[in-house]
Enzyme design. Structure first.
Site, mmCIF file in Angstrom:
data_model
loop_
_atom_site.group_PDB
_atom_site.id
_atom_site.type_symbol
_atom_site.label_atom_id
_atom_site.label_comp_id
_atom_site.label_asym_id
_atom_site.label_seq_id
_atom_site.Cartn_x
_atom_site.Cartn_y
_atom_site.Cartn_z
ATOM 1 N N LYS A 53 -4.416 -5.167 4.241
ATOM 2 C CA LYS A 53 -2.930 -4.346 4.757
ATOM 3 C C LYS A 53 -2.507 -5.204 5.506
ATOM 4 O O LYS A 53 -2.633 -6.406 5.977
ATOM 5 C CB LYS A 53 -3.214 -2.301 5.081
ATOM 6 C CG LYS A 53 -3.396 -1.461 3.739
ATOM 7 C CD LYS A 53 -3.454 -0.556 4.044
ATOM 8 C CE LYS A 53 -4.261 0.725 3.291
ATOM 9 N NZ LYS A 53 -3.765 0.761 1.434
ATOM 10 N N ASP A 99 -9.845 6.952 9.360
ATOM 11 C CA ASP A 99 -9.211 6.249 8.969
ATOM 12 C C ASP A 99 -8.605 5.568 9.335
ATOM 13 O O ASP A 99 -8.047 6.250 9.079
ATOM 14 C CB ASP A 99 -9.348 6.788 7.701
ATOM 15 C CG ASP A 99 -9.096 5.582 6.207
ATOM 16 O OD1 ASP A 99 -8.362 4.626 6.772
ATOM 17 O OD2 ASP A 99 -8.710 6.121 4.822
ATOM 18 N N ASN A 124 2.282 -2.897 2.404
ATOM 19 C CA ASN A 124 1.165 -2.911 3.632
ATOM 20 C C ASN A 124 1.089 -4.638 4.453
ATOM 21 O O ASN A 124 -0.006 -3.851 5.364
ATOM 22 C CB ASN A 124 0.099 -2.316 3.032
ATOM 23 C CG ASN A 124 0.641 -0.920 2.539
ATOM 24 O OD1 ASN A 124 1.339 -0.350 2.339
ATOM 25 N ND2 ASN A 124 -0.424 -0.512 1.644
HETATM 26 C C1 LIG Z 1 -5.381 5.538 4.668
HETATM 27 C C2 LIG Z 1 -6.468 4.903 3.131
HETATM 28 N N1 LIG Z 1 -8.152 4.517 3.667
HETATM 29 C C3 LIG Z 1 -8.570 3.757 2.322
HETATM 30 C C4 LIG Z 1 -7.303 3.012 1.363
HETATM 31 C C5 LIG Z 1 -8.389 2.824 0.566
HETATM 32 O O1 LIG Z 1 -8.293 1.117 1.288
HETATM 33 P P1 LIG Z 1 -8.797 -0.042 -0.012
HETATM 34 O O2 LIG Z 1 -7.674 -0.381 -0.668
HETATM 35 O O3 LIG Z 1 -9.026 -1.392 0.551
HETATM 36 O O4 LIG Z 1 -10.093 0.149 -0.645
HETATM 37 C C6 LIG Z 1 -6.362 3.124 1.691
HETATM 38 C C7 LIG Z 1 -5.540 2.313 0.130
HETATM 39 O O5 LIG Z 1 -5.930 1.946 -0.091
HETATM 40 C C8 LIG Z 1 -5.627 3.920 2.396
HETATM 41 O O6 LIG Z 1 -4.562 4.126 2.720
#
Ligand SMILES: Cc1ncc(COP(=O)(O)O)c(C=O)c1O
Length: 392
Positions: free
Chosen positions: A246, A216, A57
């Site tokens: 990411k 998001d 990512n």
């Molecule tokens: C769309 C989406 N929202 C939230 C998250 C969670 O984020 P984090 O990895 O910072 O916990 C992810 C992936 O990990 C994601 O793909």
């Protein structure tokens, strides 16, 4: 045996070809060289073997960027590696404040709050806004697991609209007209499909229905918009969440919103209040990531160029979900077949993880190809050639 379901659930997972295992990976430049070499950043080393990585990512190719690494070191020297407390006790440092200010300016939002993860930020917002049953949440069917968990853990009434289906959303909203507290929620770019939400339409519906819009932007930030500002480049989003893990190549997340919601979260969000603030060194490094993401437009252009080349070279019979993002989902269907194709690609030196249920719907197992700014034309040609041979 206590907790007997552990064994039986694992056995069932194996039977269904859904078994998951941790794999210890090293990015190419660390594993094979002691110096930073941009050309190696698209590689991954697993069990001593180097692969071209199409499952990362790191969309902008910023991971291991010398300026970010330097900022991390400076941040550690100035503020320490650890916040040593939650934000409301003594964990909120100048590094956090400066990062928040940078994000607010970038997204043109009044306020911003930092979280240790995007998962936590999603739980936080849905739990905070879903305090009572007169809150109504309307989530796109393909919303991330953390949004779904947050929504259902709250006291709100939760409805899911068909993926990217504005008519369905509107009809659900009409049925909930009496509620004063409505939140429409979606991903900006969908993590497993790569397609974008109809951001303008969502914003329009939200305005007409006097609802808030929550996006998001985990997979949009850095990639979408002339300065990588994500979905806010398309319409005014009431609340935006994005992770740093990411395209921004660090770790943690932010929620950008208005002053009132910010004040409310600081006072009532359990996920915010009872959690150690993110590492100040990482916050400092993230500020540098954002500056690079803003000014280095060539990274976004490269993703577009290479993505177009990839689609062009793929055999016409291969089904790929259309997208403007880095994520290209090739639908295979069956779990076993997806695993077999992924294994075949591994033999050709390509790392492309098969995505299977429950992450995606049954019979929609896929190869999720991510094309990043640190890939080159040769990588893409080789990838397309191998995929054509493996699938057609
Ligand atoms: C769309 C989406 N929202 C939230 C998250 C969670 O984020 P984090 O990895 O910072 O916990 C992810 C992936 O990990 C994601 O793909």
């Amino acid at each position: 045996m206590a907790f007997d379901f552990i064994r039986s659930d694992i056995a069932e997972q194996k039977n269904k070809s859904r078994y998951r295992q941790l794999i210890c990976a090293q990015t190419g430049n660390y594993a094979v060289k002691s110096v930073i070499n941009d050309n190696e950043n698209n590689k991954i080393v697993i069990n001593g073997k180097s692969y071209l990585n199409f499952s990362s990512n790191d969309y902008l190719g910023l991971n291991n960027h010398p300026e970010i690494n330097k900022a991390l070191q400076q941040g550690a020297d100035r503020f320490g590696t650890c916040a040593s407390s939650s934000s409301l006790v003594t964990g909120y440092h100048y590094a956090h404040q400066a990062l928040e200010a940078e994000i607010c300016q970038w997204l043109n939002k009044p306020k911003c709050l930092l979280f240790s993860s995007g998962f936590g930020a999603n739980l936080a917002i849905f739990n905070a806004l879903g305090k009572n049953s007169d809150s109504h949440f309307f989530l796109d069917k393909l919303s991330h697991a953390s949004m779904i968990d947050g929504a259902y853990q709250s006291k709100a009434t939760v409805k899911r609209f068909s993926h990217n289906n504005i008519e369905h959303l509107s009809s659900l909203l009409t049925n909930a007209k009496i509620s004063p507290n409505k939140l429409i929620a979606s991903e900006g770019v969908f993590s497993m499909d790569g397609c974008q939400a109809n951001v303008s339409d969502l914003a329009q519906v939200a305005k007409v229905e006097k609802s808030w819009l929550y996006l998001d932007d985990a997979h949009s930030i850095g990639v979408i918009g002339n300065q990588g500002e994500g979905s806010n480049s398309i319409a005014n989003i009431d609340i935006t969440m994005a992770t740093f893990g990411k395209a921004l190549a660090t770790s943690g997340a932010f929620l950008a919103c208005d002053e009132n919601l910010h004040e409310y979260l600081v006072n009532f969000s359990r996920h915010y209040i009872y959690s150690t603030a993110i590492s100040p060194a990482l916050a400092w490094a993230t500020k540098t990531s954002i500056l690079l993401a803003q000014k280095e437009q060539w990274r976004r252009e490269k993703i577009k160029e290479l993505s177009a080349l990839f689609i062009d070279l793929l055999d016409d019979s291969i089904e790929v979900i259309p997208t403007q993002s880095s994520i290209h989902a090739i639908i295979i269907g069956d779990e076993e077949k997806a695993l077999a194709v992924s294994d075949l690609l591994k033999k050709q030196g390509i790392w492309l993880t098969a995505i299977r249920p429950p992450t995606v719907a049954v019979n929609s197992s896929r190869l999720r190809v991510t094309i990043c700014a640190n890939h080159n034309t040769q990588d893409i040609k080789y990838l397309a050639e191998c995929i054509n041979k493996a699938i057609v």
